[in-house]
Write an enzyme that holds these catalytic residues in place. Structure first.
Site, PDB file in Angstrom:
ATOM      1  N   ARG A 144       0.943  -1.473   0.043  1.00  0.00           N
ATOM      2  CA  ARG A 144      -0.020  -0.338   0.149  1.00  0.00           C
ATOM      3  C   ARG A 144       0.764   1.318  -0.377  1.00  0.00           C
ATOM      4  O   ARG A 144       1.971   1.081   0.046  1.00  0.00           O
ATOM      5  CB  ARG A 144      -1.204  -0.746   0.809  1.00  0.00           C
ATOM      6  CG  ARG A 144      -0.404   0.354   2.264  1.00  0.00           C
ATOM      7  CD  ARG A 144      -1.362   0.127   3.798  1.00  0.00           C
ATOM      8  NE  ARG A 144       0.074   0.582   4.947  1.00  0.00           N
ATOM      9  CZ  ARG A 144      -0.499   1.047   6.112  1.00  0.00           C
ATOM     10  NH1 ARG A 144      -1.898   0.922   5.978  1.00  0.00           N
ATOM     11  NH2 ARG A 144       0.484   0.780   7.488  1.00  0.00           N
TER      12      ARG A 144
ATOM     13  N   GLU B 267      -1.356   8.149   6.237  1.00  0.00           N
ATOM     14  CA  GLU B 267       0.641   8.986   5.363  1.00  0.00           C
ATOM     15  C   GLU B 267       1.768   8.793   4.275  1.00  0.00           C
ATOM     16  O   GLU B 267       1.982   7.925   4.037  1.00  0.00           O
ATOM     17  CB  GLU B 267       0.785   7.116   6.627  1.00  0.00           C
ATOM     18  CG  GLU B 267      -0.185   6.820   7.818  1.00  0.00           C
ATOM     19  CD  GLU B 267       0.015   6.358   8.935  1.00  0.00           C
ATOM     20  OE1 GLU B 267       0.804   4.966   8.663  1.00  0.00           O
ATOM     21  OE2 GLU B 267       0.323   6.158  10.229  1.00  0.00           O
TER      22      GLU B 267
ATOM     23  N   CYS C 120      10.041   7.429  -5.014  1.00  0.00           N
ATOM     24  CA  CYS C 120      10.108   7.128  -6.188  1.00  0.00           C
ATOM     25  C   CYS C 120      10.668   7.527  -7.058  1.00  0.00           C
ATOM     26  O   CYS C 120      10.809   8.728  -7.260  1.00  0.00           O
ATOM     27  CB  CYS C 120       8.918   6.879  -6.812  1.00  0.00           C
ATOM     28  SG  CYS C 120       8.788   6.531  -8.858  1.00  0.00           S
TER      29      CYS C 120
ATOM     30  N   GLU D 149      -4.566   8.596  14.870  1.00  0.00           N
ATOM     31  CA  GLU D 149      -4.780   7.129  14.675  1.00  0.00           C
ATOM     32  C   GLU D 149      -3.240   6.400  16.197  1.00  0.00           C
ATOM     33  O   GLU D 149      -2.621   7.664  16.946  1.00  0.00           O
ATOM     34  CB  GLU D 149      -3.700   6.502  14.042  1.00  0.00           C
ATOM     35  CG  GLU D 149      -4.822   6.562  12.620  1.00  0.00           C
ATOM     36  CD  GLU D 149      -3.477   5.272  12.530  1.00  0.00           C
ATOM     37  OE1 GLU D 149      -3.175   4.677  11.973  1.00  0.00           O
ATOM     38  OE2 GLU D 149      -4.322   5.336  10.550  1.00  0.00           O
TER      39      GLU D 149
ATOM     40  N   TRP E  69       3.231  -4.251  14.349  1.00  0.00           N
ATOM     41  CA  TRP E  69       4.316  -4.636  13.653  1.00  0.00           C
ATOM     42  C   TRP E  69       5.540  -4.179  13.668  1.00  0.00           C
ATOM     43  O   TRP E  69       6.567  -3.869  13.642  1.00  0.00           O
ATOM     44  CB  TRP E  69       3.966  -2.829  12.611  1.00  0.00           C
ATOM     45  CG  TRP E  69       3.607  -2.421  12.929  1.00  0.00           C
ATOM     46  CD1 TRP E  69       2.412  -1.389  13.301  1.00  0.00           C
ATOM     47  CD2 TRP E  69       4.099  -0.986  13.274  1.00  0.00           C
ATOM     48  NE1 TRP E  69       1.579  -0.305  13.914  1.00  0.00           N
ATOM     49  CE2 TRP E  69       3.107   0.615  14.400  1.00  0.00           C
ATOM     50  CE3 TRP E  69       5.124  -0.376  13.659  1.00  0.00           C
ATOM     51  CZ2 TRP E  69       3.419   0.672  14.099  1.00  0.00           C
ATOM     52  CZ3 TRP E  69       5.844   0.540  14.451  1.00  0.00           C
ATOM     53  CH2 TRP E  69       4.806   1.377  14.711  1.00  0.00           C
TER      54      TRP E  69
ATOM     55  N   GLU F 140      -2.813  -7.739   9.857  1.00  0.00           N
ATOM     56  CA  GLU F 140      -3.213  -6.462  11.007  1.00  0.00           C
ATOM     57  C   GLU F 140      -4.442  -7.215  11.552  1.00  0.00           C
ATOM     58  O   GLU F 140      -4.918  -6.477  12.236  1.00  0.00           O
ATOM     59  CB  GLU F 140      -3.842  -5.419  10.427  1.00  0.00           C
ATOM     60  CG  GLU F 140      -2.546  -4.361  10.099  1.00  0.00           C
ATOM     61  CD  GLU F 140      -3.281  -2.768   9.961  1.00  0.00           C
ATOM     62  OE1 GLU F 140      -3.968  -2.886   9.107  1.00  0.00           O
ATOM     63  OE2 GLU F 140      -1.658  -1.826   9.520  1.00  0.00           O
ATOM     64  N   LYS F 141      -4.199  -8.556  11.545  1.00  0.00           N
ATOM     65  CA  LYS F 141      -5.261  -9.171  12.436  1.00  0.00           C
ATOM     66  C   LYS F 141      -4.672  -9.637  13.961  1.00  0.00           C
ATOM     67  O   LYS F 141      -5.540  -9.552  15.303  1.00  0.00           O
ATOM     68  CB  LYS F 141      -5.230 -10.535  11.733  1.00  0.00           C
ATOM     69  CG  LYS F 141      -4.041 -11.656  11.660  1.00  0.00           C
ATOM     70  CD  LYS F 141      -4.312 -12.901  11.239  1.00  0.00           C
ATOM     71  CE  LYS F 141      -3.417 -13.933  10.764  1.00  0.00           C
ATOM     72  NZ  LYS F 141      -2.006 -13.116  10.093  1.00  0.00           N
TER      73      LYS F 141
ATOM     74  N   HIS G  42      -3.368  -6.601  15.352  1.00  0.00           N
ATOM     75  CA  HIS G  42      -3.414  -5.225  15.455  1.00  0.00           C
ATOM     76  C   HIS G  42      -4.475  -4.999  16.393  1.00  0.00           C
ATOM     77  O   HIS G  42      -5.645  -5.485  16.360  1.00  0.00           O
ATOM     78  CB  HIS G  42      -3.201  -4.084  14.062  1.00  0.00           C
ATOM     79  CG  HIS G  42      -2.734  -3.128  15.122  1.00  0.00           C
ATOM     80  ND1 HIS G  42      -3.462  -1.957  15.621  1.00  0.00           N
ATOM     81  CD2 HIS G  42      -1.777  -1.828  14.924  1.00  0.00           C
ATOM     82  CE1 HIS G  42      -3.088  -0.918  16.173  1.00  0.00           C
ATOM     83  NE2 HIS G  42      -2.431  -0.619  15.452  1.00  0.00           N
TER      84      HIS G  42
HETATM   85  C1  GLA Z   1      -0.908   3.082   9.971  1.00  0.00           C
HETATM   86  C2  GLA Z   1      -2.284   2.661   9.133  1.00  0.00           C
HETATM   87  C3  GLA Z   1      -3.416   2.053   9.663  1.00  0.00           C
HETATM   88  C4  GLA Z   1      -2.362   1.151  10.648  1.00  0.00           C
HETATM   89  C5  GLA Z   1      -1.647   1.543  10.931  1.00  0.00           C
HETATM   90  C6  GLA Z   1      -1.961   0.163  12.489  1.00  0.00           C
HETATM   91  O1  GLA Z   1      -0.777   3.954  11.487  1.00  0.00           O
HETATM   92  O2  GLA Z   1      -2.302   4.265   8.869  1.00  0.00           O
HETATM   93  O3  GLA Z   1      -3.167   2.290   8.188  1.00  0.00           O
HETATM   94  O4  GLA Z   1      -2.136  -0.068   9.544  1.00  0.00           O
HETATM   95  O5  GLA Z   1      -0.973   1.948  10.829  1.00  0.00           O
HETATM   96  O6  GLA Z   1      -0.124   0.338  13.867  1.00  0.00           O
HETATM   97 ZN    ZN Z   2       8.002   7.671 -10.041  1.00  0.00          ZN
END
Ligand code: GLA
Ligand code: ZN
Length: 680
Positions: A111, A150, A155, A307, A315, A355-356, A358
């Site tokens: 992502r 985020e 690149c 968040e 993580w 993220e299961k 988390h």
């Molecule tokens: C980031 C992301 C979320 C999630 C959290 C998990 O802050 O923005 O989508 O992945 O981390 O800690």
């Molecule tokens: Zn590029």
């Protein structure tokens, strides 16, 4: 206020109903109510669902979700879903795929993975924002836009290379000017044609993430990538603003995240929001400093805690559970430093993918009988009772520390004098000392108006931008106290050294000349020997990392080095300049020295600690309408006692009057309200 439709501390967080069925949604509704949740951040990663192919848009699920939430008393922080591009887009338009630092073209996956200069990404992200804005512009549930997620990562593809050349032409005008700015006669790097300029990664000038042969190009590439991602944000933001001018727009930032110049970003955001993920061993003062930075991005305006995890993360190498009371304590720490929302990632824990594990408000067991849920629900109630009481309250700090991303990039890329030099750590040392002293401190940009402050500290101000030295001179000559350190005033904005002796443009105001810079080996130390006792400072303190060998020109010498060939030369100086004074700290001291030093400076300025508290009991102030709100945060597991002063104050959380000696339980919080007149 962020949005008057919900005039209280928002409470909720990321919610992914698209991963669940209707039965679960009904249960979510019940549990959100139980937990006092009133905001859900949705549609952050749903591009694939919203646009299953190039021609088709389908928002049925989103219509239904927003309706359901709103009926249930839950507003939305509406994502634009562009944080991960859909698979069809990667297949059909490979320009959305990034090229990485090693020069490899990425494939679909992950992502935050789109090339910021991809015409396809830019086009479809903006179209998506526009469609969402059109569709929900009149929906009362929508409190704020949450663009992408985020932003980050660089690149190195050909589109980025081409855009980089255009960016350079805009910045410098001519290729000659670029050659000059980067000092390309070094190693025969002269560019004859714009196309000679290639992106700096391991295929050209760089290795190891921040090692480079040419600081000029590497520094500019960071500026350029930060700008490119910002352009992506702006494209979406402009669509949203055009259609829904009254709904504020944000994107979630990440504290001291290294890759983006957030001061520049914040100018384009209506409200700053950020994601706070300390680990159990992160110093409390480091988290405090990150909050202060987020507050400083828009000159002190309240921000959103977008968040945090209610329980564990997934993580980190070791994902410890937040101890009982810690989620509440850290939530109020954010509020104390200027947050007007308390939000989580995530409301319900997913069953699959990374993220299961988390944490979430609703855990895998699915019901409300968990410690985490109970703590969330208690906090939810408490925030409802707080209402709008502290919304919009500000910091009234008289001490500020300057932090600058371009300075950080330049320092980290500088290739010498020491790999041990870490800019953020040096900034934190000063912040931590003030934190331990209970002195309220802002973190500000180099552009901020200095006249609001009595004391301004600029640790390792390696890069002095145009006009900065003059502003410092003005600040000091009008009575301000300025502090800078070793390895400051070395280069200009292009990382070209200012000739005529360090600290360059700051030499006059500091009244010193730094002749040499000595890097100490790991474990090696020098000493700061005080010439005379000064407040709590007496005798000797260790210092290390770098030692500037300096000469006092107009400055007075307060301390000297204790060993080595520069023993007896100045390490701490004070220069009287106009009505004020400038201090130079020529090496990196320990915390004991810094606490003594900064206590002395505050005392000279008549700045008192907010309160006297035992170690681990943090005190932070917000002020509003003639009232002061003192947040007392007991980070210790044990109860602590402190002196709340003789004036009566009212603890908003326990609804009691408080004065004199007060006991606060382990990991508990108080918000003491008092009128500012009584307090001062
Ligand atoms: C980031 C992301 C979320 C999630 C959290 C998990 O802050 O923005 O989508 O992945 O981390 O800690
Ligand atoms: Zn590029």
């Amino acid at each position: 206020m962020i949005n008057e439709n919900l005039p209280k501390m928002w409470y909720g967080g990321d919610y992914n109903p698209e991963q669940w069925d209707a039965e679960t949604w009904t249960e979510d509704d019940r549990l959100f109510k139980l937990a006092g949740i009133d905001v859900a951040t949705i549609n952050v990663f749903s591009w694939a669902l919203n646009q299953p192919n190039e021609e088709t848009y389908d928002f049925a699920w989103l219509d239904e979700t927003i309706e359901r939430l709103y009926k249930n008393g839950v507003y939305v922080c509406l994502g634009t879903s562009t944080a991960a591009h859909p698979a069809w887009m990667a297949r059909k338009y490979p320009d959305v795929l990034r090229v990485d630092y090693e020069g490899r073209k990425r494939k679909f996956g992950g992502r935050h993975n789109s090339c910021p200069n991809s015409p396809t990404y830019r086009k479809y992200a903006a179209v998506m924002a526009g469609k969402l804005a059109q569709r929900y512009k009149d929906h009362p549930a929508v409190l704020i836009w949450h663009v992408a997620n985020e932003y980050g990562g660089y690149c190195y593809c050909d589109n980025c290379a081409a855009a980089f050349r255009v960016w350079l032409e805009q910045r410098y005008g001519t290729l000659d000017a670029v050659n000059k700015a980067w000092n390309t006669r070094f190693w025969g790097h002269t560019f004859y044609d714009w196309d000679d300029i290639v992106v700096p990664n391991t295929l050209s000038e760089e290795w190891g993430g921040n090692r480079t042969n040419f600081q000029g190009i590497s520094l500019d590439y960071r500026r350029f990538q930060s700008d490119s991602l910002l352009d992506c944000y702006k494209l979406e933001r402009d669509e949203l603003r055009r259609i829904t001018p009254d709904i504020p727009v944000t994107t979630n930032l990440m504290g001291f995240y290294p890759e983006l110049d957030y001061f520049k970003w914040a100018k384009e955001m209506d409200v700053v929001s950020w994601d706070n993920y300390p680990s159990l061993d992160t110093p409390y003062s480091f988290t405090a400093m990150a909050h202060a930075l987020m507050r400083g991005l828009k000159g002190g305006q309240p921000f959103m805690l977008m968040e945090q995890t209610p329980g564990v993360q997934n993580w980190q190498p070791y994902n410890s559970a937040k101890r009982p009371g810690v989620m509440r304590l850290w939530s109020y720490q954010a509020v104390a430093h200027g947050a007007d929302t308390v939000m989580f990632f995530q409301l319900r824990r997913s069953i699959g993918a990374c993220e299961k594990y988390h944490g979430a408000v609703i855990e895998h067991v699915g019901h409300e009988h968990t410690r985490v849920f109970r703590e969330c629900a208690e906090l939810g109630k408490e925030l409802q009772l707080l209402g709008d009481r502290i919304l919009d309250a500000r910091s009234d700090a008289k001490v500020a520390i300057i932090y600058d991303w371009e300075n950080r990039w330049a320092l980290e890329l500088s290739s010498g004098p020491s790999v041990a030099l870490n800019y953020v750590n040096e900034v934190h040392k000063y912040y931590d000392a003030l934190y331990q002293l209970n002195i309220q401190t802002d973190i500000i940009s180099v552009e901020e108006d200095l006249s609001k402050y009595d004391v301004v500290i600029a640790p390792v101000m390696y890069m002095v931008k145009q006009g900065f030295a003059q502003r410092v001179e003005q600040f000091v000559s009008r009575g301000g106290t300025f502090v800078t350190t070793f390895f400051s005033g070395i280069v200009n904005e292009n990382d070209l050294v200012t000739l005529g002796g360090y600290p360059g443009e700051l030499r006059k105001v500091m009244g010193i000349w730094a002749e040499e810079i000595d890097a100490l080996l790991p474990g090696q130390q020098n000493q700061i020997d005080m010439k005379e006792e000064w407040g709590a400072l007496r005798e000797s303190y260790p210092c290390g990392i770098l030692c500037d060998v300096i000469h006092a020109e107009t400055a007075e010498v307060l301390a000297e080095y204790g060993t080595d060939f520069y023993k007896g030369t100045p390490v701490l100086t004070k220069n009287a300049f106009g009505e004020g004074q400038a201090y130079y700290v020529a090496s990196s001291p320990d915390s004991q020295f810094l606490q003594g030093f900064l206590a002395n400076l505050c005392q000279e300025q008549g700045l008192k600690p907010l309160l006297d508290t035992p170690p681990g009991v943090e005190v932070v102030e917000r002020v509003k309408d003639g009232s002061s709100y003192l947040f007392i945060l007991n980070h210790n597991a044990e109860e602590m006692t402190f002196d709340a002063g003789s004036a009566n104050s009212f603890d908003l959380l326990s609804s009691r009057q408080v004065a004199g000696h007060v006991t606060i339980p382990g990991r508990d919080v108080m918000i003491l309200e008092r009128s500012i007149a009584a307090h001062s």
